[in-house]
Structures are given as C-alpha cells and as structure tokens.
Design a protein around this motif. Structure first.
Motif, PDB file in Angstrom:
ATOM      1  N   LEU A 249       0.818  -1.220   0.000  1.00  0.00           N
ATOM      2  CA  LEU A 249       0.000   0.000   0.000  1.00  0.00           C
ATOM      3  C   LEU A 249       0.853   1.273   0.000  1.00  0.00           C
ATOM      4  N   GLN A 250       1.831   1.335   0.916  1.00  0.00           N
ATOM      5  CA  GLN A 250       2.667   2.547   1.028  1.00  0.00           C
ATOM      6  C   GLN A 250       3.431   2.821  -0.273  1.00  0.00           C
ATOM      7  N   GLY A 251       3.954   1.737  -0.858  1.00  0.00           N
ATOM      8  CA  GLY A 251       4.693   1.893  -2.117  1.00  0.00           C
ATOM      9  C   GLY A 251       3.816   2.419  -3.227  1.00  0.00           C
ATOM     10  N   GLU A 252       2.565   1.986  -3.257  1.00  0.00           N
ATOM     11  CA  GLU A 252       1.641   2.442  -4.293  1.00  0.00           C
ATOM     12  C   GLU A 252       1.210   3.895  -4.069  1.00  0.00           C
ATOM     13  N   MET A 253       1.139   4.296  -2.806  1.00  0.00           N
ATOM     14  CA  MET A 253       0.818   5.705  -2.528  1.00  0.00           C
ATOM     15  C   MET A 253       1.940   6.600  -3.048  1.00  0.00           C
ATOM     16  N   LEU A 254       3.173   6.170  -2.842  1.00  0.00           N
ATOM     17  CA  LEU A 254       4.321   6.928  -3.348  1.00  0.00           C
ATOM     18  C   LEU A 254       4.299   6.977  -4.875  1.00  0.00           C
ATOM     19  N   ARG A 255       3.973   5.849  -5.502  1.00  0.00           N
ATOM     20  CA  ARG A 255       3.915   5.808  -6.968  1.00  0.00           C
ATOM     21  C   ARG A 255       2.825   6.749  -7.494  1.00  0.00           C
ATOM     22  N   ALA A 256       1.695   6.760  -6.811  1.00  0.00           N
ATOM     23  CA  ALA A 256       0.596   7.655  -7.201  1.00  0.00           C
ATOM     24  C   ALA A 256       1.023   9.114  -7.041  1.00  0.00           C
ATOM     25  N   LEU A 257       1.685   9.407  -5.920  1.00  0.00           N
ATOM     26  CA  LEU A 257       2.143  10.783  -5.669  1.00  0.00           C
ATOM     27  C   LEU A 257       3.139  11.221  -6.739  1.00  0.00           C
ATOM     28  N   ASN A 258       4.045  10.334  -7.109  1.00  0.00           N
ATOM     29  CA  ASN A 258       5.018  10.661  -8.158  1.00  0.00           C
ATOM     30  C   ASN A 258       4.335  10.935  -9.504  1.00  0.00           C
ATOM     31  N   HIS A 259       3.226  10.258  -9.732  1.00  0.00           N
ATOM     32  CA  HIS A 259       2.495  10.427 -10.995  1.00  0.00           C
ATOM     33  C   HIS A 259       1.842  11.802 -11.089  1.00  0.00           C
ATOM     34  N   ILE A 260       1.388  12.330  -9.946  1.00  0.00           N
ATOM     35  CA  ILE A 260       0.563  13.555 -10.005  1.00  0.00           C
ATOM     36  C   ILE A 260       1.225  14.810  -9.436  1.00  0.00           C
ATOM     37  N   SER A 261       2.295  14.664  -8.643  1.00  0.00           N
ATOM     38  CA  SER A 261       2.697  15.803  -7.803  1.00  0.00           C
ATOM     39  C   SER A 261       3.581  16.842  -8.478  1.00  0.00           C
ATOM     40  N   GLU A 262       3.834  16.691  -9.793  1.00  0.00           N
ATOM     41  CA  GLU A 262       4.633  17.774 -10.394  1.00  0.00           C
ATOM     42  C   GLU A 262       3.760  18.989 -10.697  1.00  0.00           C
ATOM     43  N   ASN A 263       2.444  18.839 -10.488  1.00  0.00           N
ATOM     44  CA  ASN A 263       1.542  19.966 -10.708  1.00  0.00           C
ATOM     45  C   ASN A 263       0.471  19.961  -9.616  1.00  0.00           C
ATOM     46  N   TYR A 264      -0.345  21.024  -9.597  1.00  0.00           N
ATOM     47  CA  TYR A 264      -1.454  21.069  -8.645  1.00  0.00           C
ATOM     48  C   TYR A 264      -2.326  19.839  -8.845  1.00  0.00           C
ATOM     49  N   PHE A 265      -2.821  19.280  -7.718  1.00  0.00           N
ATOM     50  CA  PHE A 265      -3.687  18.116  -7.874  1.00  0.00           C
ATOM     51  C   PHE A 265      -4.847  18.123  -6.874  1.00  0.00           C
ATOM     52  N   GLY A 266      -5.911  17.453  -7.271  1.00  0.00           N
ATOM     53  CA  GLY A 266      -7.065  17.274  -6.407  1.00  0.00           C
ATOM     54  C   GLY A 266      -7.039  15.885  -5.792  1.00  0.00           C
ATOM     55  N   ILE A 267      -7.647  15.761  -4.595  1.00  0.00           N
ATOM     56  CA  ILE A 267      -7.786  14.467  -3.924  1.00  0.00           C
ATOM     57  C   ILE A 267      -9.270  14.124  -3.920  1.00  0.00           C
ATOM     58  N   GLU A 268      -9.608  13.028  -4.563  1.00  0.00           N
ATOM     59  CA  GLU A 268     -11.004  12.581  -4.640  1.00  0.00           C
ATOM     60  C   GLU A 268     -11.163  11.310  -3.798  1.00  0.00           C
ATOM     61  N   ILE A 269     -12.102  11.326  -2.874  1.00  0.00           N
ATOM     62  CA  ILE A 269     -12.362  10.154  -2.036  1.00  0.00           C
ATOM     63  C   ILE A 269     -13.789   9.688  -2.282  1.00  0.00           C
ATOM     64  N   ASP A 270     -13.915   8.497  -2.856  1.00  0.00           N
ATOM     65  CA  ASP A 270     -15.233   7.913  -3.102  1.00  0.00           C
ATOM     66  C   ASP A 270     -15.517   6.919  -1.981  1.00  0.00           C
ATOM     67  N   CYS A 271     -16.582   7.161  -1.228  1.00  0.00           N
ATOM     68  CA  CYS A 271     -16.882   6.299  -0.073  1.00  0.00           C
ATOM     69  C   CYS A 271     -17.270   4.881  -0.483  1.00  0.00           C
ATOM     70  N   ASP A 272     -17.514   4.649  -1.774  1.00  0.00           N
ATOM     71  CA  ASP A 272     -17.728   3.283  -2.293  1.00  0.00           C
ATOM     72  C   ASP A 272     -16.496   2.404  -2.070  1.00  0.00           C
ATOM     73  N   ALA A 273     -15.339   3.026  -1.918  1.00  0.00           N
ATOM     74  CA  ALA A 273     -14.087   2.270  -1.789  1.00  0.00           C
ATOM     75  C   ALA A 273     -13.821   1.814  -0.347  1.00  0.00           C
ATOM     76  N   ILE A 274     -14.628   2.326   0.599  1.00  0.00           N
ATOM     77  CA  ILE A 274     -14.412   2.014   2.016  1.00  0.00           C
ATOM     78  C   ILE A 274     -15.382   0.910   2.438  1.00  0.00           C
ATOM     79  N   GLN A 275     -14.843  -0.092   3.088  1.00  0.00           N
ATOM     80  CA  GLN A 275     -15.658  -1.260   3.445  1.00  0.00           C
ATOM     81  C   GLN A 275     -16.855  -0.916   4.330  1.00  0.00           C
TER      82      GLN A 275
END
Length: 345
Positions: A249-275
């Motif tokens: 999980l932690q490694g994938e969060m870093l990979r996601a951050l590297n994908h988006i963080s060179e510019n402004y970004f939004g954080i979207e949380i869909d409650c469908d993803a939470i058990q």
C-alpha cells in the motif's frame, strides 16, 4: 456568484452547536460569510486556508443507474463537524464554512423521473450538466481566492466541476488522485457519476489521473485498455495491494504521488471504496477507515494538494451519525496534514 449558494449563517451555526462548559467546540471558532455579493473578494481578504462547501445532490448517481441518497451526506457531516473539539490539532480558526449549493429544484425534477425510462435518464443527464456549471463556478472562486476547497457530498459527477473550477482558477490542467473502486472514466454519453474524469480529461482540464484501488471485478476490459495505453493515466487495483499483497500500500501511494505531484492536484475520495460504508455502491470488501484516513493525510500534506472532495456517501437516518463522523475525520485529517507540514503538532 449564482444565487443557488446558500450561505452557512451564524444562526444556523447556533442551532447546530452543542456547547458544553469547559469545552471549546470546532464550530465556535470557524468563520462564516454574511454576504453573498462578492465571495471572491471576501475570501481573498479573510485569514482562512480551507473553505468547506456542501453539494447535497444525487442527480449524477441517478443518471448512472445508481442508488440515490448521496444528497444527505452534507447535513450528516455538518452536525458532527461543528461539535468536535477545538484544540491544537483541529485548526478551526483556519476554516470557513461557506455553505451549500441549493439543488432543491433539480431534486424536485428528479423525483418525477423513472430510472427505467431511457428518456428520463437523458433528462437527468442534462440536469447534471447544470450542476456542473454551478460547482465549477463556486470552486473557481474559492481557488482563485487562494483557498483550498473541501467539498462534501453528492455523487462523483462533481469531480468534473471541481477539476474544471480549479483548472480555470489556476490557469493550468490539473492532476487528480482518485481513491475509488471504479475509474469513473466511462464514455461521454451525457453527464453522470461514472464519467466525470473522462469529460474533464477530454475537455482539457485534467492532465494526469491516478485511480487508487480499482476493483478488478467492476472494471471493464475497455477501461483497462484505455488506462494501459495512455501514459497520463495510471492505476493500482485493490486486489493487487490488499489481496495479493503485491505491491504494498505505502509503495503504491508513493507511486501515485510521483504520478501527479509535479503539478497542482485534487484528492477525490469515493466512499464506495471504504468497506461497509453506506454509499451509492456499498462494498463488503474495501479499504478500512484507517487506511482511508492515512491516504488523505499522506496526499494532503503535499503542497500541491489543491482540494479535497469526499463523495458518494449515502447515509440513512440510522447511519447518519456514523457517516458524519467518518467524513469529519477525513476533513480534519486533510487540514491537519496540510497545517502540520511546517509544525510538529
């Protein structure tokens, strides 16, 4: 600003606030606006960093053949948020509660539509486009004023308005990380909760997009093909991280951050993803609340994080307090993460 914005007033605040002797509540320290005439100027001059906005609607969910109920999340949240403790961890003085967009007329029209009729679905999708305009206009003003919007409620159709509003205010295509079981990158067939990111991408408001926790059972081959063929789009599946445990999980969060963080970004949380969270597509298998909170905290502390959107929660009268608490935790985790970048608290 359109008169569909209902300001959160001090009288509304007094009604919802439950004061206790010896305690200082979050709602006693937040800011509100008294006047709707020039929101941009008012926000610009106020010493706040976060502007909370409610989107009580479920038109986009209906238009996507989903279960409605997402219009109730805003009221559920505000009741809880105002009554948490104000202390060194909660930073209430940096928060302005703006209010909510009033979609009563649209919801009234929706109540007369039948999900089984193609013509009614088409009508609902036209209504979503009207909501898009309202949301993007409001987000534009908040971001242009240099504040961070925290958007609560509604369907995931509102990702489009968030992205468009932020992109126009910043005068650049923005990136997004989406914590979601679904891609919401489906075809442009009229607006609904399953294609907000696709429209935003096609229209040039969204540049790089990372979907965190896609469910392999609910993502079509076409969508996987689209995501695999475009270098601006990336994802990790829930099953890869949580079932097969590769990658972590932690490694994938870093990979996601590297994908988006060179510019402004939004954080979207869909409650469908939470058990087991009451939502438009509730899942028995999903991320835990703690993992969701860690996710918000991890991305929220990045200086390029531009907004937080928590959507698709659909509380019932029995689950209203639980949903309100969940969303409140996510809001305060975002504020804490951002506020604490330079502090030790």
């Amino acid at each position: 600003m359109d008169n569909n914005l209902i300001l959160f007033t001090t009288s509304k605040l007094k009604k919802l606030l439950k004061k206790r002797p010896g305690e200082s509540k979050f709602g006693e320290h937040i800011r509100t606006l008294n006047d709707i005439s020039n929101i941009y100027e008012d926000l610009k001059t106020l010493d706040v960093e976060y502007v909370i906005l409610g989107l009580p609607e479920d038109v986009g969910v209906f238009a996507n053949y989903g279960n409605t109920g997402t219009s109730a999340a805003w009221d559920a949240t505000i009741k809880v948020l105002l009554n948490i403790q104000n202390n060194a961890f909660t930073h209430a003085d940096k928060v302005l509660i703006l209010g909510h967009l009033n979609f009563e007329k649209v919801l009234e029209k929706l109540s007369k539509l039948d999900q089984n009729k193609a013509k009614d679905i088409e009508k609902a999708r036209k209504l979503v486009s009207k909501i898009d305009a309202e949301v993007s206009n409001c987000i534009y003003q908040i971001v242009k004023a240099g504040k961070k919007p925290i958007i609560v409620g509604g369907g995931h159709n509102n990702a489009y308005g968030n992205i468009k509003g932020a992109s126009l205010a910043l005068n650049t295509r923005i990136n997004v990380v989406n914590f979601d079981a679904h891609s919401d990158f489906r075809k442009e067939e009229g607006r609904h909760s399953g294609n907000g990111f696709k429209y935003a991408y096609s229209e040039g408001f969204l540049k790089k997009y990372f979907i965190f926790g896609l469910h392999e059972n609910y993502t079509s081959m076409d969508i996987f093909k689209t995501l695999d063929e475009n270098k601006n789009l990336d994802y990790t599946t829930f099953e890869a991280m949580k079932i097969r445990k590769k990658p972590p999980l932690q490694g994938e969060m870093l990979r996601a951050l590297n994908h988006i963080s060179e510019n402004y970004f939004g954080i979207e949380i869909d409650c469908d993803a939470i058990q087991n969270i009451p939502s438009s597509a509730m899942t028995p298998s999903g991320f835990s609340v703690e993992e969701t909170r860690q996710f918000v905290s991890y991305f929220g502390k990045d200086e390029k994080a531009t907004y937080l959107h928590i959507c698709e929660a659909a509380p019932t009268p029995e689950t209203e307090t639980q949903v309100g608490k969940l969303i409140t935790y996510l809001i305060t985790d975002f504020i804490r993460a951002h506020a604490n970048r330079n502090h030790s608290v």
